[in-house]
Design an enzyme around this catalytic site. Sequence first.
Site, PDB file in Angstrom:
ATOM      1  N   ASP A  60       0.855  -1.183   0.000  1.00 28.40           N
ATOM      2  CA  ASP A  60       0.000   0.000   0.000  1.00 28.40           C
ATOM      3  C   ASP A  60       0.890   1.232   0.000  1.00 28.40           C
ATOM      4  OD1 ASP A  60      -2.692   1.287   0.267  1.00 28.40           O
ATOM      5  OD2 ASP A  60      -1.807   2.069   2.096  1.00 28.40           O
ATOM      6  N   SER A  61       0.327   2.343  -0.407  1.00 28.50           N
ATOM      7  CA  SER A  61       1.095   3.584  -0.408  1.00 28.50           C
ATOM      8  C   SER A  61       1.395   4.049   1.008  1.00 28.50           C
ATOM      9  CB  SER A  61       0.330   4.681  -1.155  1.00 28.50           C
ATOM     10  OG  SER A  61      -0.922   4.921  -0.534  1.00 28.50           O
ATOM     11  N   TYR A  70      -0.833   8.573  -2.535  1.00 21.50           N
ATOM     12  CA  TYR A  70      -0.779   8.430  -3.988  1.00 21.50           C
ATOM     13  C   TYR A  70      -1.986   9.077  -4.688  1.00 21.50           C
ATOM     14  CZ  TYR A  70       2.939   4.816  -4.044  1.00 21.50           C
ATOM     15  OH  TYR A  70       4.121   4.119  -3.955  1.00 21.50           O
ATOM     16  N   CYS A  94      -4.324  -1.334  -2.225  1.00 20.69           N
ATOM     17  CA  CYS A  94      -4.394   0.120  -2.421  1.00 20.69           C
ATOM     18  C   CYS A  94      -5.261   0.366  -3.644  1.00 20.69           C
ATOM     19  CB  CYS A  94      -2.991   0.681  -2.630  1.00 20.69           C
ATOM     20  SG  CYS A  94      -2.928   2.433  -3.083  1.00 20.69           S
ATOM     21  N   ASN A  95      -6.349   1.111  -3.474  1.00 21.09           N
ATOM     22  CA  ASN A  95      -7.256   1.356  -4.593  1.00 21.09           C
ATOM     23  C   ASN A  95      -6.612   2.215  -5.668  1.00 21.09           C
ATOM     24  OD1 ASN A  95     -10.265   0.381  -4.148  1.00 21.09           O
ATOM     25  ND2 ASN A  95      -9.423   0.887  -2.146  1.00 21.09           N
ATOM     26  N   GLU A 119      -4.520   9.521   8.350  1.00 17.85           N
ATOM     27  CA  GLU A 119      -3.069   9.398   8.467  1.00 17.85           C
ATOM     28  C   GLU A 119      -2.528  10.212   9.654  1.00 17.85           C
ATOM     29  OE1 GLU A 119      -0.381   8.524   5.767  1.00 17.85           O
ATOM     30  OE2 GLU A 119      -1.764   6.991   5.052  1.00 17.85           O
ATOM     31  N   CYS A 158     -11.421   3.009  -0.520  1.00 16.35           N
ATOM     32  CA  CYS A 158     -10.090   3.379  -0.046  1.00 16.35           C
ATOM     33  C   CYS A 158      -9.865   2.625   1.243  1.00 16.35           C
ATOM     34  CB  CYS A 158      -9.974   4.887   0.182  1.00 16.35           C
ATOM     35  SG  CYS A 158      -8.371   5.373   0.910  1.00 16.35           S
ATOM     36  N   HIS A 185      -8.126   3.241   3.717  1.00 14.05           N
ATOM     37  CA  HIS A 185      -8.056   4.069   4.926  1.00 14.05           C
ATOM     38  C   HIS A 185      -9.438   4.246   5.559  1.00 14.05           C
ATOM     39  CE1 HIS A 185      -4.142   5.256   3.333  1.00 14.05           C
ATOM     40  NE2 HIS A 185      -3.880   5.915   4.446  1.00 14.05           N
TER      41      HIS A 185
END
Length: 276
Positions: free
Chosen positions: A11-12, A43, A74-75, A159, A193, A195
Amino acid sequence: MNIKHSIGVFDSGYGGLTVFKSIAEKLPKYNYIYFGDNARSPYGDHSFETVYQYTLECVEWLFAQGCQLVILACNTASAKALRSIQQNVLPFKYPDNRVLGVIRPTAEIVGSFTSSNTIGVMGTRGTINSESYLIEINKFFPEVKVLQQSCPMWVPLVENNEHLDPGADYFVEKYIKELLEKDSNIDCILLACTHYPLLIPKIMEKLPENVSILGQGDIVADSLVLYLKNHPEIESMVATEGKKSFYTSGDEEVFNRHATIFFGSEVVSHHISLKI
């Protein structure tokens, strides 16, 4: 003698840990290497070319660690890089390796969660602008109407560990309102996503009771279970010691602190450097 490999999860940043958590719970016996490219995240607002380059570098790093199978958890990477890697890189450079994403397995079943044949998709600008979900869902459920909404502030909130703070309410309510105003028949919202599951408590407060939320962790995990069952030649090469290793291109201490929240248990990572 056959060399056993780990399954790579990329994932980013941190979001892919919500998918990895589901995978590890459903398939605990396998070895895994998780890599978060935190030094270059997020990203979501990068161009297709940049996301492709970053993703390829990270996938190749996981290949170099012995991961024959890599999951793009990661989408944005799945939307902007997966197809090019599968079609233009793997056949010529890594014919025995496989890279899977999160969009197709989600698109294959999302239509089963709506009664009104109207769903909403909430994601980063990169995922939404790629229209990958519109295209993939239409392949499996052409009768389903898909409305999209980009949520550029949600990833930064998560984040920075501010997703449950009162200050997050404004942006959660803002994007949900903008999506539901596009069609009052929406009865299922896909969180596109990795997250976003951490925002579910806030999202549920703002949603009408008739609208359900669909996350991706269990969907991707179930898809991987089926994939390994249908590809015994891949499954037989995966090490079964139950080991999990974590790597980040960012600061280890920061990663460990945030990753533990996403993964639900203590995470101890190692730093690796990629060209930036």
